[in-house]
Design a protein around this motif. Structure first.
Motif, PDB file in Angstrom:
ATOM      1  N   UNK A   1       0.860  -1.178   0.000  1.00  0.00           N
ATOM      2  CA  UNK A   1       0.000   0.000   0.000  1.00  0.00           C
ATOM      3  C   UNK A   1       0.896   1.226   0.000  1.00  0.00           C
ATOM      4  N   UNK A   2       0.676   2.094  -0.974  1.00  0.00           N
ATOM      5  CA  UNK A   2       1.504   3.286  -1.126  1.00  0.00           C
ATOM      6  C   UNK A   2       0.793   4.503  -0.542  1.00  0.00           C
ATOM      7  N   UNK A   3       1.495   5.205   0.339  1.00  0.00           N
ATOM      8  CA  UNK A   3       0.947   6.384   1.010  1.00  0.00           C
ATOM      9  C   UNK A   3       1.587   7.630   0.417  1.00  0.00           C
ATOM     10  N   UNK A   4       0.771   8.485  -0.156  1.00  0.00           N
ATOM     11  CA  UNK A   4       1.276   9.710  -0.765  1.00  0.00           C
ATOM     12  C   UNK A   4       1.223  10.865   0.236  1.00  0.00           C
ATOM     13  N   UNK A   5       2.304  11.627   0.290  1.00  0.00           N
ATOM     14  CA  UNK A   5       2.358  12.790   1.173  1.00  0.00           C
ATOM     15  C   UNK A   5       2.488  14.037   0.306  1.00  0.00           C
ATOM     16  N   UNK A   6       1.388  14.738   0.131  1.00  0.00           N
ATOM     17  CA  UNK A   6       1.389  15.954  -0.664  1.00  0.00           C
ATOM     18  C   UNK A   6       1.912  17.146   0.126  1.00  0.00           C
ATOM     19  N   UNK A   7       2.096  18.248  -0.572  1.00  0.00           N
ATOM     20  CA  UNK A   7       2.662  19.448   0.052  1.00  0.00           C
ATOM     21  C   UNK A   7       1.801  19.974   1.188  1.00  0.00           C
ATOM     22  N   UNK A   8       0.489  19.775   1.091  1.00  0.00           N
ATOM     23  CA  UNK A   8      -0.417  20.299   2.126  1.00  0.00           C
ATOM     24  C   UNK A   8      -0.877  19.216   3.102  1.00  0.00           C
ATOM     25  N   UNK A   9      -0.302  18.029   3.006  1.00  0.00           N
ATOM     26  CA  UNK A   9      -0.705  16.929   3.875  1.00  0.00           C
ATOM     27  C   UNK A   9      -0.369  17.221   5.334  1.00  0.00           C
ATOM     28  N   UNK A  10      -1.244  16.771   6.231  1.00  0.00           N
ATOM     29  CA  UNK A  10      -0.991  16.914   7.664  1.00  0.00           C
ATOM     30  C   UNK A  10       0.206  16.071   8.110  1.00  0.00           C
ATOM     31  N   UNK A  11       0.596  15.123   7.274  1.00  0.00           N
ATOM     32  CA  UNK A  11       1.731  14.272   7.606  1.00  0.00           C
ATOM     33  C   UNK A  11       3.063  14.981   7.400  1.00  0.00           C
ATOM     34  N   UNK A  12       3.021  16.058   6.653  1.00  0.00           N
ATOM     35  CA  UNK A  12       4.237  16.726   6.212  1.00  0.00           C
ATOM     36  C   UNK A  12       4.899  17.544   7.319  1.00  0.00           C
ATOM     37  N   UNK A  13       6.222  17.415   7.395  1.00  0.00           N
ATOM     38  CA  UNK A  13       7.043  18.277   8.250  1.00  0.00           C
ATOM     39  C   UNK A  13       7.943  19.066   7.314  1.00  0.00           C
ATOM     40  N   UNK A  14       7.769  20.374   7.283  1.00  0.00           N
ATOM     41  CA  UNK A  14       8.542  21.215   6.371  1.00  0.00           C
ATOM     42  C   UNK A  14       9.815  21.664   7.079  1.00  0.00           C
ATOM     43  N   UNK A  15      10.917  21.028   6.691  1.00  0.00           N
ATOM     44  CA  UNK A  15      12.166  21.228   7.421  1.00  0.00           C
ATOM     45  C   UNK A  15      12.648  22.679   7.396  1.00  0.00           C
ATOM     46  N   UNK A  16      12.553  23.330   6.236  1.00  0.00           N
ATOM     47  CA  UNK A  16      13.038  24.707   6.134  1.00  0.00           C
ATOM     48  C   UNK A  16      12.216  25.671   6.986  1.00  0.00           C
ATOM     49  N   UNK A  17      10.990  25.260   7.309  1.00  0.00           N
ATOM     50  CA  UNK A  17      10.129  26.130   8.118  1.00  0.00           C
ATOM     51  C   UNK A  17      10.124  25.717   9.589  1.00  0.00           C
ATOM     52  N   UNK A  18      10.060  24.396   9.833  1.00  0.00           N
ATOM     53  CA  UNK A  18       9.839  23.898  11.192  1.00  0.00           C
ATOM     54  C   UNK A  18      11.114  23.599  11.974  1.00  0.00           C
ATOM     55  N   UNK A  19      12.251  23.489  11.278  1.00  0.00           N
ATOM     56  CA  UNK A  19      13.479  23.073  11.961  1.00  0.00           C
ATOM     57  C   UNK A  19      14.581  24.112  11.804  1.00  0.00           C
ATOM     58  N   UNK A  20      14.236  25.361  12.029  1.00  0.00           N
ATOM     59  CA  UNK A  20      15.219  26.430  11.853  1.00  0.00           C
ATOM     60  C   UNK A  20      16.033  26.711  13.109  1.00  0.00           C
ATOM     61  N   UNK A  21      15.528  26.326  14.260  1.00  0.00           N
ATOM     62  CA  UNK A  21      16.207  26.593  15.532  1.00  0.00           C
ATOM     63  C   UNK A  21      16.833  25.300  16.044  1.00  0.00           C
ATOM     64  N   UNK A  22      18.155  25.241  16.065  1.00  0.00           N
ATOM     65  CA  UNK A  22      18.851  24.012  16.475  1.00  0.00           C
ATOM     66  C   UNK A  22      18.549  23.622  17.916  1.00  0.00           C
ATOM     67  N   UNK A  23      18.070  24.568  18.719  1.00  0.00           N
ATOM     68  CA  UNK A  23      17.761  24.264  20.112  1.00  0.00           C
ATOM     69  C   UNK A  23      16.412  23.572  20.284  1.00  0.00           C
ATOM     70  N   UNK A  24      15.543  23.661  19.274  1.00  0.00           N
ATOM     71  CA  UNK A  24      14.195  23.089  19.404  1.00  0.00           C
ATOM     72  C   UNK A  24      13.926  21.937  18.433  1.00  0.00           C
ATOM     73  N   UNK A  25      14.928  21.557  17.656  1.00  0.00           N
ATOM     74  CA  UNK A  25      14.737  20.524  16.629  1.00  0.00           C
ATOM     75  C   UNK A  25      14.190  19.238  17.221  1.00  0.00           C
ATOM     76  N   UNK A  26      14.807  18.758  18.290  1.00  0.00           N
ATOM     77  CA  UNK A  26      14.396  17.474  18.854  1.00  0.00           C
ATOM     78  C   UNK A  26      12.951  17.519  19.360  1.00  0.00           C
ATOM     79  N   UNK A  27      12.567  18.611  19.988  1.00  0.00           N
ATOM     80  CA  UNK A  27      11.195  18.743  20.483  1.00  0.00           C
ATOM     81  C   UNK A  27      10.203  18.757  19.336  1.00  0.00           C
ATOM     82  N   UNK A  28      10.525  19.474  18.273  1.00  0.00           N
ATOM     83  CA  UNK A  28       9.646  19.533  17.100  1.00  0.00           C
ATOM     84  C   UNK A  28       9.463  18.143  16.494  1.00  0.00           C
ATOM     85  N   UNK A  29      10.545  17.388  16.380  1.00  0.00           N
ATOM     86  CA  UNK A  29      10.478  16.050  15.793  1.00  0.00           C
ATOM     87  C   UNK A  29       9.651  15.118  16.674  1.00  0.00           C
TER      88      UNK A  29
END
Length: 256
Positions: free
Chosen positions: A181-209
């Protein structure tokens, strides 16, 4: 800039640049499939820590682009739920005779593995997640999804490039009774984690993940949706279908 890496060549434990610096971890590994990862190390730019590739020789294990972090986290979340014996709804579409069919079934996982490999006719194929399951309260135990698929299913996750139903991996695994079964993750999917937006602060990366993994698990607990690339049918299930058809034909003959 790479803000997440694996701690080993084959494991699935993540580490952030700040963690690696504090723990004096010299070598970490890129977000590639197990066994194909590149060595990386911590670097610093202004106030930010990040991972950079360690120069390798021409025999570097992989020339492909790394998986997206979203891809890697989805694999981890599904396998984690499977190993917790989670009950969920499986929703999938499949094309038969150019007609799209929609199906759903309630299942309970019993086992899950990331990047499980199978050797079929001398060729090795790895799937993102391999799971074992049983059907919950089927109308007919002998015609349940777990009976049809021998209680096993593989999941492939894709962001940009998916598999076709004729892909050698799909046909080879179908040949040994494992549906994908193939699961597609589109740009607007709730499954998506946008690294350039969500992981900009090295101090909070682990918490975000960690928060995103919990989010993924909550989504997949409710349902897992995707496209079944090729249907399979176990011998026991096929036998039951034949028996039902034979009885139906016998009843019709009696009526005549």
């Amino acid at each position: 800039m790479k803000t997440v890496a694996y701690t080993s060549q084959t494991g699935h434990d993540f580490i952030t640049p700040l963690e690696a610096k504090k723990k004096n971890v010299g070598t970490v590994y890129s977000i590639h499939p197990a066994g194909e990862r590149h060595e990386m190390h911590v670097k610093r730019s202004a106030e930010k820590y990040y991972f950079a590739y360690t120069p390798q020789n021409r025999n570097s294990p992989s020339t492909t682009a790394p998986e997206s972090l979203t891809h890697a986290l989805c694999k981890m979340a599904i396998a984690s739920l499977a190993n917790k014996g989670t009950e969920t709804k499986l929703e999938y579409t499949v094309y038969k005779n150019n007609i799209e069919e929609k199906h759903e079934a309630t299942i309970k996982f019993s086992h899950g593995e990331n990047e499980r490999s199978f050797v079929v006719n001398g060729s090795r194929f790895a799937v993102d997640v391999y799971c074992q399951f049983e059907s919950i309260n089927p109308d007919n135990e002998y015609l349940s999804l777990s009976s049809k698929w021998n209680g096993q299913v593989a999941f492939e996750i894709f962001v940009t490039h998916g598999l076709s139903s004729n892909d050698p991996k799909v046909s080879s695994l179908a040949g040994i009774g494992i549906p994908i079964i193939q699961i597609k993750i589109g740009a607007t999917s709730k499954l998506n984690l946008i690294e350039d937006r969500d992981l900009t602060d090295s101090h909070t990366v682990k918490t975000v993940i960690e928060n995103h993994i919990r989010k993924l698990e909550n989504i997949f607990k409710k349902k897992i949706s995707g496209r079944l690339l090729r249907d399979v049918m176990s011998q026991a299930y096929n036998h039951e279908i034949q028996m039902i058809q034979a009885l139906k034909e016998k009843d019709e003959h009696i009526v005549e």
